[in-house]
Design a protein around this motif. Structure first.
Motif, PDB file in Angstrom:
ATOM      1  N   ARG A 173      -3.997   5.221   4.534  1.00  0.00           N
ATOM      2  CA  ARG A 173      -4.100   4.075   5.436  1.00  0.00           C
ATOM      3  C   ARG A 173      -5.484   3.449   5.256  1.00  0.00           C
ATOM      4  O   ARG A 173      -6.502   4.142   5.330  1.00  0.00           O
ATOM      5  N   SER A 184      -6.989  -8.794   2.965  1.00  0.00           N
ATOM      6  CA  SER A 184      -6.336  -8.766   1.661  1.00  0.00           C
ATOM      7  C   SER A 184      -6.869  -7.627   0.801  1.00  0.00           C
ATOM      8  O   SER A 184      -6.105  -6.918   0.129  1.00  0.00           O
ATOM      9  N   ARG A 220      -5.394  -4.374   2.034  1.00  0.00           N
ATOM     10  CA  ARG A 220      -4.003  -4.212   1.614  1.00  0.00           C
ATOM     11  C   ARG A 220      -3.914  -3.807   0.149  1.00  0.00           C
ATOM     12  O   ARG A 220      -3.140  -2.925  -0.232  1.00  0.00           O
ATOM     13  N   GLU A 221      -4.698  -4.487  -0.698  1.00  0.00           N
ATOM     14  CA  GLU A 221      -4.670  -4.162  -2.126  1.00  0.00           C
ATOM     15  C   GLU A 221      -5.132  -2.729  -2.372  1.00  0.00           C
ATOM     16  O   GLU A 221      -4.556  -2.019  -3.206  1.00  0.00           O
ATOM     17  N   GLU A 268      -4.946  -0.197  -0.258  1.00  0.00           N
ATOM     18  CA  GLU A 268      -3.912   0.720   0.220  1.00  0.00           C
ATOM     19  C   GLU A 268      -2.754   0.799  -0.771  1.00  0.00           C
ATOM     20  O   GLU A 268      -2.241   1.895  -1.047  1.00  0.00           O
ATOM     21  N   GLU A 269      -2.350  -0.329  -1.326  1.00  0.00           N
ATOM     22  CA  GLU A 269      -1.259  -0.327  -2.303  1.00  0.00           C
ATOM     23  C   GLU A 269      -1.636   0.456  -3.553  1.00  0.00           C
ATOM     24  O   GLU A 269      -0.818   1.189  -4.126  1.00  0.00           O
ATOM     25  N   SER A 270      -2.881   0.324  -3.989  1.00  0.00           N
ATOM     26  CA  SER A 270      -3.299   1.052  -5.191  1.00  0.00           C
ATOM     27  C   SER A 270      -3.327   2.554  -4.942  1.00  0.00           C
ATOM     28  O   SER A 270      -3.020   3.343  -5.850  1.00  0.00           O
ATOM     29  N   ARG A 276      -1.360   4.133  -2.818  1.00  0.00           N
ATOM     30  CA  ARG A 276       0.020   4.596  -2.659  1.00  0.00           C
ATOM     31  C   ARG A 276       0.723   4.725  -4.017  1.00  0.00           C
ATOM     32  O   ARG A 276       1.699   5.457  -4.144  1.00  0.00           O
ATOM     33  N   GLY A 277       0.236   3.958  -4.996  1.00  0.00           N
ATOM     34  CA  GLY A 277       0.907   3.941  -6.279  1.00  0.00           C
ATOM     35  C   GLY A 277       0.731   5.228  -7.070  1.00  0.00           C
ATOM     36  O   GLY A 277      -0.084   6.060  -6.792  1.00  0.00           O
TER      37      GLY A 277
END
Length: 819
Positions: free
Chosen positions: A736, A808, A811-812, A814-816, A818-819
């Motif tokens: 998170r 932004s 978010r980026e 967090e996405e990285s 999670r990947g």
């Protein structure tokens, strides 16, 4: 179901019929519980009796006996079979042949078997030498053959146990204590062993053995139900896993809960904890009674007769009004009238804790049954007695547990019910929520001389996590509950406000000190505004340390203590009217300047490694938390000319060298003497995952290559992960990433919470670089398996990110991750 029915159903001619019947019972029969255990034991009895009858061929003087758990008829789906082939010693060859005809069919079915072949004399001799064997024989149950032979052994074993009780019971108590020390207490463990842990099934069996000695007896109220609950959970665990396991692993808990018809794994654990607590408390009471009886027996009868005309003298020493000491316990005085004295429960508890004595079970039961409820608000004496109880240190624990066992705590504090036996699914925490609250009070009692209002500190310690029984932020919910409880207990408005503030902000100091830039004036001002007064700050400082120490060893260290002490010093200055120093005025140390100048001169990174065992000298005022210096790993200082990519480069190199980052800070350091330019200074606390630390020269060489792009860190880490994949356990919650609002006027603060793993900092740093932001400072903290990191980031020109851009970037990132 009769034995005839069972025998027919099991097909006594061989194991196949029994196996089919057993499978039907476990897949189509009753859900986990006494009925399933009883039917499984009865089915197994019939099969084994048939095997025995077929193999005995008229041989007399031999019998088949179930012992241990099977002897009690507590046969869980994957329990082993504890069997004794008892014989009179007449025909050894025939007995050996019979044993083969019994044991091999059991092994053929893949069932675990604990077996022995003995004469009654051999069985008694073995029991005399082996305490565990003696305990198993106490539950001996006849299955087949010569019933008189079994009965004579049972009679002899019980007689031996009772005759030897003064010697065997202390040994049994020591065995229980050693097991609890080794396995932990069942009522607090996230992955408990239902059988071996303290308060588990082994302890319940030990209490049955004490009762069989006729020397003392365990409290019976709730004990049978508690034992049944643990057996039910073990049944469901066996059915869920298909294995003979007693450890309730995290990955099995949801399935076990579903098998028992429970809402979720937390509900399951809470029921397990409640059962274990009943057994543990019964054990405490029983072993005290055993000790009392054995001590009284050690006094010569003739001396007792001389002392009081044949009656032993009972000494009763006053402890408080209505409370006396007797036989090493705090008991009610003969003149005590709980029905007329509503403060007596708290007075008795406080007197017991102050004297370091257990509170007699009979006293607690009488208080629970007859004491009138306290008026609201409480009278001053009741409030003072509560504070005295909480301030008594370690003895508070056993007295509080005695009050809880009879429901007195929830009667005094109704909000306690929501946190009672509530698990904390965080490996950092050693205790359940309620036990953690008491442990925090115990720790806070040691700081009573450090604060001006120890009463507020102790009550805040008791209440600081009370909101964990409610949804949402437990600090916010706890503030509301604390106001209600404080008013009910009788604190005035001003004290109630302080208590509410302490509960609301009990995490503020440690979170700020480890995740924020203390040189940023906004950090110090925000804490000062939240705390309000110097007296509240003093209390919050003590509460913070007590809370962390009560959480577990991973939650506190000398380094954390020094950071918190530094923050408290700065906030105290602001509350006293001193303005916080501007960030630019924070002076570097001489070593920092030396490293910075050398890095600027050489144009490359400069490293310094040193052992860190005590707080830095400038933080010498930090409170002591241990008898001696506490090892903090190694401090790694890195100075490097200000450039892009420093954070991921350093983090990646450390990950490649298998160095665990316990804490990290990054800040820009201006050069001295008016030299233009700046140097990045990274202050890391690191420890080797295994083996010794690498040499500084190797680290520097790899860091130079990482910075100039010739070292492929991502590829090297991926190769290592592919060659040695990490073992997967319970799936952790997803990472998170959030933006902390108004945390700094100089930069945007991005918080990352994720499962700690090798290369995590490298991935974060690389993602931030890719987002085009600059890391002004970083504050990394690892708590158990959780990384909680804060990054102060700016645009290239050194200004905070606008709101949308900051969101932004978060978010980026967090996405990285999670990947």
């Amino acid at each position: 179901m009769t034995r005839t029915d069972v025998t027919a159903q099991a097909d006594d001619s061989g194991p196949g019929g029994y196996a089919a019947a057993r499978l039907r019972l476990l897949t189509e029969g009753a859900r986990s519980g006494p009925r399933l255990r009883g039917e499984l034991a009865e089915l197994t009895d019939g099969w084994l009796a048939a095997l025995f009858d077929a193999g005995a061929e008229g041989h007399v003087g031999v019998s088949l006996v179930a012992v241990g758990g099977y002897g009690r008829g507590e046969l869980s789906p994957r329990s082993d079979l504890d069997l004794l082939l008892l014989h009179d010693g007449g025909d050894d060859k025939a007995v050996a042949a019979l044993a083969d005809r019994l044991w091999y069919p059991v092994w053929d079915l893949g069932l675990d078997l604990d077996h022995s072949v003995r004469t009654p004399q051999q069985a008694r001799r073995t029991a005399g030498e082996d305490l565990k064997a003696h305990l198993g024989l106490l539950d001996a149950r006849h299955l087949a053959g010569d019933r008189a032979l079994t009965a004579s052994l049972r009679t002899a074993v019980l007689a031996d146990w009772r005759n030897q009780a003064p010697r065997r019971l202390p040994a049994l108590r020591e065995l229980c204590a050693e097991r609890a020390e080794r396995q932990g207490e069942l009522q607090y463990l996230l992955e408990p062993d239902l059988k071996e842990a303290g308060g588990g099934l082994r302890d319940a069996t030990a209490l049955r053995a004490v009762a069989a000695s006729w020397l003392a007896d365990a409290p019976r109220e709730g004990l049978t139900d508690a034992r049944r609950r643990l057996l039910d959970v073990r049944d469901a665990l066996h059915l869920a896993t298909g294995r003979a396991t007693d450890r309730l692993a995290l990955q099995e808990q949801d399935q076990v809960a579903a098998g028992l018809g429970l809402l979720d794994a937390d509900t399951l654990l809470r029921q397990v904890y409640e059962a274990a607590r009943v057994i543990s408390y019964a054990g405490d009471v029983t072993w005290r009674e055993v000790g009392r009886v054995l001590r009284s027996r050690s006094v010569r009868p003739r001396l007792r007769a001389m002392m009081n005309g044949g009656k032993p003298v009972t000494e009763r020493s006053p402890l408080a009004e209505g409370v006396v000491e007797q036989d090493g316990e705090a008991v009610l005085a003969r003149t005590a009238r709980p029905e007329r004295d509503p403060v007596l429960p708290l007075r008795a508890a406080a007197a017991a804790a102050q004297a370091g004595l257990p509170l007699s079970r009979h006293a607690v039961r009488r208080l629970a049954a007859t004491a009138r409820p306290l008026p609201e608000p409480w009278p001053a004496e009741a409030r003072e007695q509560l504070v005295t109880l909480l301030g008594s240190g370690r003895p508070t624990v056993q007295v509080w547990e005695a009050l809880e066992a009879e429901g007195l705590v929830t009667r005094l504090l109704p909000d306690w019910e929501r946190v009672r036996c509530r698990p904390q699914r965080n490996a950092v925490h050693l205790w359940t929520v309620d036990r953690h609250l008491i442990e925090t009070a115990v720790r806070a009692a040691g700081f009573a001389r450090r604060v001006h209002r120890p009463d507020l500190l102790l009550v805040a310690a008791l209440l600081h996590d009370i909101g964990k029984g409610w949804p949402g932020d437990h600090s916010v919910a706890g503030e509301t509950i604390a106001r209600d409880v404080a008013a009910r207990v009788g604190f005035d408005h001003a004290d109630t406000t302080v208590l509410a503030t302490l509960v609301r902000h009990h995490l503020l100091l440690v979170e700020t000190a480890t995740r924020r830039d203390l040189d940023d004036p906004a950090t110090v001002r925000a804490v000062a505004e939240a705390v309000g007064t110097e007296h509240t700050l003093e209390l919050l400082h003590a509460l913070t340390e007590a809370d962390a120490l009560a959480t577990g060893p991973a939650a506190w260290s000398s380094w954390r203590g020094s950071l918190v002490a530094d923050l408290v010093k700065r906030v105290a200055g602001v509350l006293a009217g001193e303005p916080p120093p501007e960030a630019e005025s924070a002076a570097p140390t001489a070593e920092h300047e030396r490293l910075a100048v050398e890095a600027f001169r050489t144009g490359g990174p400069v490293l310094a490694l040193r052992a860190q065992t005590e707080p830095p000298a400038e933080s010498a005022t930090a409170p002591s938390t241990a008898a001696g210096p506490e090892p903090l790993g190694v401090e790694l200082l890195i100075a490097v000319p200000d450039q892009a990519g420093v954070l991921p480069a350093v983090a990646g190199v450390l990950a490649l060298h298998r160095l665990t980052v316990r804490a990290a800070e990054l800040r820009s350091l201006p050069l001295p003497d008016g030299v233009d330019g700046s140097v990045l200074l990274l202050d890391w606390r690191v420890a080797a995952q295994y083996g010794s630390l690498p040499q500084a020269a190797r680290l520097r060489a790899d860091l130079v290559r990482a910075l100039d792009g010739t070292l492929d860190i991502a590829g090297r880490l991926a190769e290592r992960d592919a060659a040695h994949p990490r073992r997967r356990g319970v799936e952790p919650p997803p990472p998170r990433v959030t933006v902390a609002p108004a945390a700094s006027r100089l930069a945007t603060v991005i918080e990352v919470r994720a499962q700690d793993a090798p290369g995590l900092l490298f991935r974060i740093g690389r993602a931030l670089e890719a987002a085009g932001v600059r890391v002004r400072s970083a504050h990394v903290s690892t708590l158990g398996a959780n990384a909680v990191d804060a990054f102060y980031v700016t645009r290239g020109e050194g200004v905070p990110l606008p709101g949308e851009e900051a969101a932004s970037v978060a978010r980026e990132l967090e996405e990285s991750l999670r990947g």
